[in-house]
Scaffold this motif. Structure first.
Motif, PDB file in Angstrom:
ATOM      1  N   HIS A   8       1.444  -0.878  -0.245  1.00  0.00           N
ATOM      2  CA  HIS A   8      -0.125  -0.091  -0.134  1.00  0.00           C
ATOM      3  C   HIS A   8       0.989   1.183   0.179  1.00  0.00           C
ATOM      4  O   HIS A   8       2.181   1.195   0.856  1.00  0.00           O
ATOM      5  N   PRO A   9       0.000   2.034  -0.436  1.00  0.00           N
ATOM      6  CA  PRO A   9       0.892   3.487  -0.061  1.00  0.00           C
ATOM      7  C   PRO A   9       1.577   4.284   1.012  1.00  0.00           C
ATOM      8  O   PRO A   9       0.307   4.076   1.575  1.00  0.00           O
ATOM      9  N   HIS A  11       0.958   6.659   4.180  1.00  0.00           N
ATOM     10  CA  HIS A  11       0.935   7.544   4.389  1.00  0.00           C
ATOM     11  C   HIS A  11       1.119   7.732   5.789  1.00  0.00           C
ATOM     12  O   HIS A  11       1.607   7.173   6.751  1.00  0.00           O
ATOM     13  N   ARG A  12       0.807   8.901   5.667  1.00  0.00           N
ATOM     14  CA  ARG A  12       1.524   9.720   7.447  1.00  0.00           C
ATOM     15  C   ARG A  12       0.510   9.564   8.256  1.00  0.00           C
ATOM     16  O   ARG A  12      -0.223   9.626   8.040  1.00  0.00           O
ATOM     17  N   THR A  13       1.321   9.213   9.967  1.00  0.00           N
ATOM     18  CA  THR A  13       0.257   9.609  10.765  1.00  0.00           C
ATOM     19  C   THR A  13       1.006  10.649  12.322  1.00  0.00           C
ATOM     20  O   THR A  13       2.192  10.507  11.689  1.00  0.00           O
ATOM     21  N   PHE A  17       5.110   7.112   9.611  1.00  0.00           N
ATOM     22  CA  PHE A  17       3.883   6.838   8.370  1.00  0.00           C
ATOM     23  C   PHE A  17       4.042   4.617   8.595  1.00  0.00           C
ATOM     24  O   PHE A  17       4.018   4.400   9.227  1.00  0.00           O
ATOM     25  N   THR A  19       2.404   1.701   6.221  1.00  0.00           N
ATOM     26  CA  THR A  19       2.160   1.374   4.753  1.00  0.00           C
ATOM     27  C   THR A  19       1.261  -0.369   5.329  1.00  0.00           C
ATOM     28  O   THR A  19       1.754  -0.355   6.631  1.00  0.00           O
TER      29      THR A  19
END
Length: 81
Positions: A8-9, A11-13, A17, A19
């Motif tokens: 999966h791309p 993404h910021r959390t 990050f 994925t």
């Protein structure tokens, strides 16, 4: 050899990050004469668990064609090993 990793791309959390690796890779010989799957048993297991959706599975199944094209000009998710 080239290795195409399916994930999966990112993404910021709040913690950095996130994925998800889909547990299967496509290995491509340098001369593009052979494409083979790596970690098929792990992939089958995550499919049984429902971690990989039917839509994601369809995308993985269709990937060998476009992946071979990218192997001619390495960039993005395709990297030298």
């Amino acid at each position: 050899m080239m290795d195409v990793n399916f994930e999966h791309p990112a993404h910021r959390t709040e913690g950095g990050f996130d994925t998800l690796d889909l547990a299967v890779d496509l290995v491509i010989d340098p001369d593009l004469s052979l494409l083979r799957w790596k970690d098929e048993d792990e992939y089958a297991h995550v499919r049984r668990l429902g971690i990989v959706s039917d839509n994601e599975h369809q995308a993985v199944e269709l990937a060998p064609g476009p992946s071979a094209g990218h192997a001619r000009r390495p960039r993005g998710a395709v990297r030298e090993r």
